[in-house]
Motif scaffolding. Structure first.
Motif, PDB file in Angstrom:
ATOM      1  N   VAL A 158      46.423  51.344  43.889  1.00 39.69           N
ATOM      2  CA  VAL A 158      46.860  51.953  42.628  1.00 39.69           C
ATOM      3  C   VAL A 158      46.234  51.193  41.462  1.00 39.69           C
ATOM      4  CG1 VAL A 158      48.829  52.440  41.133  1.00 39.69           C
ATOM      5  CG2 VAL A 158      49.024  52.794  43.607  1.00 39.69           C
ATOM      6  N   PRO A 159      45.247  51.778  40.769  1.00 42.77           N
ATOM      7  CA  PRO A 159      44.664  51.147  39.583  1.00 42.77           C
ATOM      8  C   PRO A 159      45.456  51.504  38.329  1.00 42.77           C
ATOM      9  CG  PRO A 159      43.444  53.123  40.102  1.00 42.77           C
ATOM     10  CD  PRO A 159      44.542  53.013  41.140  1.00 42.77           C
ATOM     11  N   VAL A 160      45.295  50.688  37.259  1.00 49.93           N
ATOM     12  CA  VAL A 160      46.057  50.929  36.036  1.00 49.93           C
ATOM     13  C   VAL A 160      45.206  51.040  34.773  1.00 49.93           C
ATOM     14  CG1 VAL A 160      48.275  49.982  36.768  1.00 49.93           C
ATOM     15  CG2 VAL A 160      46.517  48.428  35.913  1.00 49.93           C
ATOM     16  N   GLN A 161      43.984  50.521  34.802  1.00 46.58           N
ATOM     17  CA  GLN A 161      43.164  50.573  33.589  1.00 46.58           C
ATOM     18  C   GLN A 161      41.691  50.630  33.930  1.00 46.58           C
ATOM     19  OE1 GLN A 161      42.367  47.048  31.407  1.00 46.58           O
ATOM     20  NE2 GLN A 161      42.535  48.004  29.394  1.00 46.58           N
ATOM     21  N   ILE A 162      40.960  51.432  33.164  1.00 45.82           N
ATOM     22  CA  ILE A 162      39.508  51.479  33.263  1.00 45.82           C
ATOM     23  C   ILE A 162      38.921  51.138  31.896  1.00 45.82           C
ATOM     24  CG2 ILE A 162      39.355  53.979  32.779  1.00 45.82           C
ATOM     25  CD1 ILE A 162      37.080  54.020  34.918  1.00 45.82           C
ATOM     26  N   THR A 163      37.871  50.313  31.891  1.00 43.82           N
ATOM     27  CA  THR A 163      37.275  49.838  30.636  1.00 43.82           C
ATOM     28  C   THR A 163      35.766  49.755  30.784  1.00 43.82           C
ATOM     29  OG1 THR A 163      39.214  48.442  30.237  1.00 43.82           O
ATOM     30  CG2 THR A 163      37.267  48.001  28.907  1.00 43.82           C
ATOM     31  N   VAL A 173      37.768  47.834  36.339  1.00 44.23           N
ATOM     32  CA  VAL A 173      39.009  48.490  36.739  1.00 44.23           C
ATOM     33  C   VAL A 173      40.004  47.445  37.216  1.00 44.23           C
ATOM     34  CG1 VAL A 173      40.106  50.134  38.298  1.00 44.23           C
ATOM     35  CG2 VAL A 173      37.826  50.635  37.376  1.00 44.23           C
ATOM     36  N   ASN A 174      41.177  47.420  36.601  1.00 41.28           N
ATOM     37  CA  ASN A 174      42.286  46.594  37.071  1.00 41.28           C
ATOM     38  C   ASN A 174      43.078  47.370  38.116  1.00 41.28           C
ATOM     39  OD1 ASN A 174      42.203  44.061  35.789  1.00 41.28           O
ATOM     40  ND2 ASN A 174      43.146  44.855  33.924  1.00 41.28           N
ATOM     41  N   VAL A 175      43.375  46.718  39.243  1.00 39.73           N
ATOM     42  CA  VAL A 175      44.161  47.328  40.316  1.00 39.73           C
ATOM     43  C   VAL A 175      45.512  46.630  40.377  1.00 39.73           C
ATOM     44  CG1 VAL A 175      44.288  47.851  42.775  1.00 39.73           C
ATOM     45  CG2 VAL A 175      42.077  47.919  41.598  1.00 39.73           C
ATOM     46  N   LEU A 176      46.577  47.401  40.265  1.00 41.95           N
ATOM     47  CA  LEU A 176      47.935  46.853  40.250  1.00 41.95           C
ATOM     48  C   LEU A 176      48.470  46.599  41.660  1.00 41.95           C
ATOM     49  CD1 LEU A 176      50.327  46.191  38.296  1.00 41.95           C
ATOM     50  CD2 LEU A 176      51.151  48.510  38.753  1.00 41.95           C
ATOM     51  N   PRO A 225      46.950  42.459  38.056  1.00 39.20           N
ATOM     52  CA  PRO A 225      46.212  42.617  36.791  1.00 39.20           C
ATOM     53  C   PRO A 225      46.525  43.969  36.168  1.00 39.20           C
ATOM     54  CG  PRO A 225      44.744  42.807  38.678  1.00 39.20           C
ATOM     55  CD  PRO A 225      46.052  42.321  39.211  1.00 39.20           C
ATOM     56  N   PHE A 226      46.684  43.978  34.844  1.00 38.39           N
ATOM     57  CA  PHE A 226      47.143  45.207  34.196  1.00 38.39           C
ATOM     58  C   PHE A 226      46.205  45.684  33.097  1.00 38.39           C
ATOM     59  CE2 PHE A 226      49.794  48.201  32.022  1.00 38.39           C
ATOM     60  CZ  PHE A 226      50.655  48.693  32.978  1.00 38.39           C
ATOM     61  N   ALA A 227      46.066  44.928  32.018  1.00 37.08           N
ATOM     62  CA  ALA A 227      45.272  45.413  30.876  1.00 37.08           C
ATOM     63  C   ALA A 227      44.342  44.314  30.379  1.00 37.08           C
ATOM     64  CB  ALA A 227      46.181  45.870  29.741  1.00 37.08           C
ATOM     65  N   LEU A 228      43.085  44.674  30.195  1.00 36.84           N
ATOM     66  CA  LEU A 228      42.139  43.701  29.647  1.00 36.84           C
ATOM     67  C   LEU A 228      41.530  44.238  28.365  1.00 36.84           C
ATOM     68  CD1 LEU A 228      38.850  44.434  30.122  1.00 36.84           C
ATOM     69  CD2 LEU A 228      39.470  43.927  32.481  1.00 36.84           C
ATOM     70  N   VAL A 229      41.164  43.315  27.487  1.00 38.40           N
ATOM     71  CA  VAL A 229      40.515  43.673  26.231  1.00 38.40           C
ATOM     72  C   VAL A 229      39.403  42.666  25.966  1.00 38.40           C
ATOM     73  CG1 VAL A 229      42.235  42.374  24.875  1.00 38.40           C
ATOM     74  CG2 VAL A 229      40.844  44.132  23.765  1.00 38.40           C
ATOM     75  N   PHE A 230      38.210  43.179  25.632  1.00 38.72           N
ATOM     76  CA  PHE A 230      37.090  42.313  25.300  1.00 38.72           C
ATOM     77  C   PHE A 230      37.284  41.722  23.906  1.00 38.72           C
ATOM     78  CE2 PHE A 230      35.106  44.454  28.824  1.00 38.72           C
ATOM     79  CZ  PHE A 230      34.204  43.521  29.336  1.00 38.72           C
ATOM     80  N   LEU A 231      36.864  40.479  23.740  1.00 35.47           N
ATOM     81  CA  LEU A 231      36.912  39.867  22.424  1.00 35.47           C
ATOM     82  C   LEU A 231      36.064  40.677  21.458  1.00 35.47           C
ATOM     83  CD1 LEU A 231      38.247  37.537  23.981  1.00 35.47           C
ATOM     84  CD2 LEU A 231      36.852  35.946  22.644  1.00 35.47           C
ATOM     85  N   ASN A 240      42.718  39.134  30.071  1.00 36.66           N
ATOM     86  CA  ASN A 240      43.325  40.048  31.026  1.00 36.66           C
ATOM     87  C   ASN A 240      44.769  39.630  31.275  1.00 36.66           C
ATOM     88  OD1 ASN A 240      43.469  42.228  32.733  1.00 36.66           O
ATOM     89  ND2 ASN A 240      42.090  41.415  34.295  1.00 36.66           N
ATOM     90  N   THR A 241      45.667  40.610  31.374  1.00 35.52           N
ATOM     91  CA  THR A 241      47.071  40.322  31.635  1.00 35.52           C
ATOM     92  C   THR A 241      47.359  40.422  33.130  1.00 35.52           C
ATOM     93  OG1 THR A 241      47.824  42.624  31.415  1.00 35.52           O
ATOM     94  CG2 THR A 241      47.703  41.298  29.398  1.00 35.52           C
TER      95      THR A 241
END
Length: 386
Positions: A158-163, A173-176, A225-231, A240-241
């Motif tokens: 189950v993935p949660v975010q694509i960036t 892709v973060n996989v929960l 891992p849930f949500a990541l954001v680039f600087l 990444n959280t």
């Protein structure tokens, strides 16, 4: 009034984009509420089977924009479709298209690659987790190509975010969960990704035509891992959280798709208890601070970024009380979900179980509330702006 705008996905059964204009003091005024033509999940949470709960999509990035802010895209998880809008000079929206994703796995997260004009749509359930669309003046053309995040014996991930990385070279892709059974099945199975393994972050190289290559499977630095954001301004460094590990890491993406991560920075500081359930995150404009949402506690933690390290700064920020109907790990929570940070120093945080979107002024490790507006109860998830 600034020419600056915030867009929220209502995720109602009749899904809408709620458009707010931003004033110079960070406060908001609702401008319009535009139907997507598709269906959200409403207050129902498919991943847990709850009739009414926040975090209905269990995802980050249910709504996104192109880098020139002229196009907006949103998932309709209730009918497995995606809608596109053009954005006028005054921020107002005009719907251009709505297309089915070709999957029944509930689209939950989006990312747009401006280099190849490709919209990537992530689905909660597989096996075809990623679908892609070519975008031409807002029109969506399904490429017919699907990509999975399943690996080897792990066939129910189950993935949660694509960036998309800012340079357009990779999709992350973060996989929960590594294994998950739908609600109502027996026995109930839920195996955290990246807890007893190192496979929670997948990095797909992007070809010139937008197709995805063979992924590099990386250690995310902790469980779930849930949500990541680039600087801001970076194509290789991100925060990444880690929901189950209760913290965040600083990641470094290399040219071969491998990732190195820093030591975990915990959300459980001296003044608050575990678990926090660290999920969504935004950054200050100067990249010195990150602000992460603690879903169980109903508050936020600020983190200080210094070079290649990150550490907890202040917790218990932005505490908003829920209405008492949502209980997370035995605690009443407002269920804070997605946030968005403006370039002039304001953070916009959603609290669906309190029906609130709160505007904060970012002040180093502190947050100062400046406004609060109403959003639809429990179901609302997904926020973006410019």
């Amino acid at each position: 009034m600034l020419n600056s705008h915030v867009y929220v996905s209502s995720n109602e059964v009749n899904n809408h984009v709620i458009h707010f204009a931003r004033r110079s003091d960070g406060s908001l005024v609702e401008v319009e509420k535009i139907a997507t033509g598709g269906a959200g999940t409403g207050e129902f949470k498919p991943l847990s089977g709850q009739a009414s709960a926040p975090d209905t999509l269990a995802s980050a990035g249910a709504i996104t924009m192109s880098r020139d802010w002229r196009q907006l895209f949103i998932v309709n998880a209730g009918d497995n479709s995606v809608s596109s809008f053009s954005v006028a000079d005054d921020g107002k929206l005009t719907q251009i298209d709505r297309q089915p994703t070709g999957e029944s796995g509930r689209p939950s997260s989006l990312s747009y690659d401006d280099h190849s004009n490709t919209l990537y749509v992530l689905h909660t359930f597989g096996p075809n987790h990623i679908r892609s669309f070519k975008v031409d003046a807002g029109k969506l053309v399904n490429t017919g190509i699907s990509t999975t995040v399943n690996t080897g014996q792990l066939q129910r991930r189950v993935p949660v975010q694509i960036t998309v990385s800012p340079d357009g070279r990779f999709v992350l892709v973060n996989v929960l969960y590594n294994d998950f059974s739908p609600p109502g099945t027996t026995p109930k199975v839920r195996v955290s990704a990246n807890e007893d393994n190192t496979n929670g972050l997948m990095v797909f190289p992007i070809a010139d035509d937008g197709t995805l290559g063979t992924p590099v499977i990386n250690d995310a630095g902790g469980a779930e891992p849930f949500a990541l954001v680039f600087l801001n301004g970076s194509s290789d460094t991100f925060v990444n959280t880690l929901a189950k590990s209760d913290g965040v890491v600083l990641g470094k993406l290399h040219a071969d798709g491998t990732v190195n991560v820093s030591k975990l920075a915990s959300a459980t500081l001296d003044t608050t208890e575990a678990p926090a359930d660290v999920c969504w995150i935004s950054l200050s404009p100067d990249n010195k601070f990150a602000y992460a949402t603690n879903f169980v506690r109903g508050d936020l933690t600020s983190y200080r970024i210094d070079g290649d390290s990150i550490a907890g700064a202040r917790d218990g920020l932005g505490k908003v009380e829920g209405d008492g109907t949502f209980i997370a790990d035995g605690k009443v929570s407002s269920g804070p979900v997605d946030s968005w940070a403006s370039k002039d120093g304001y953070l916009y945080q959603m609290y669906p179980n309190a029906s609130k979107l709160v505007a904060y002024r970012m002040n180093g490790e502190e947050l100062e509330a400046v406004d609060s507006v109403s959003i639809p109860y429990n179901g609302s998830i997904g926020i973006t702006g410019y």
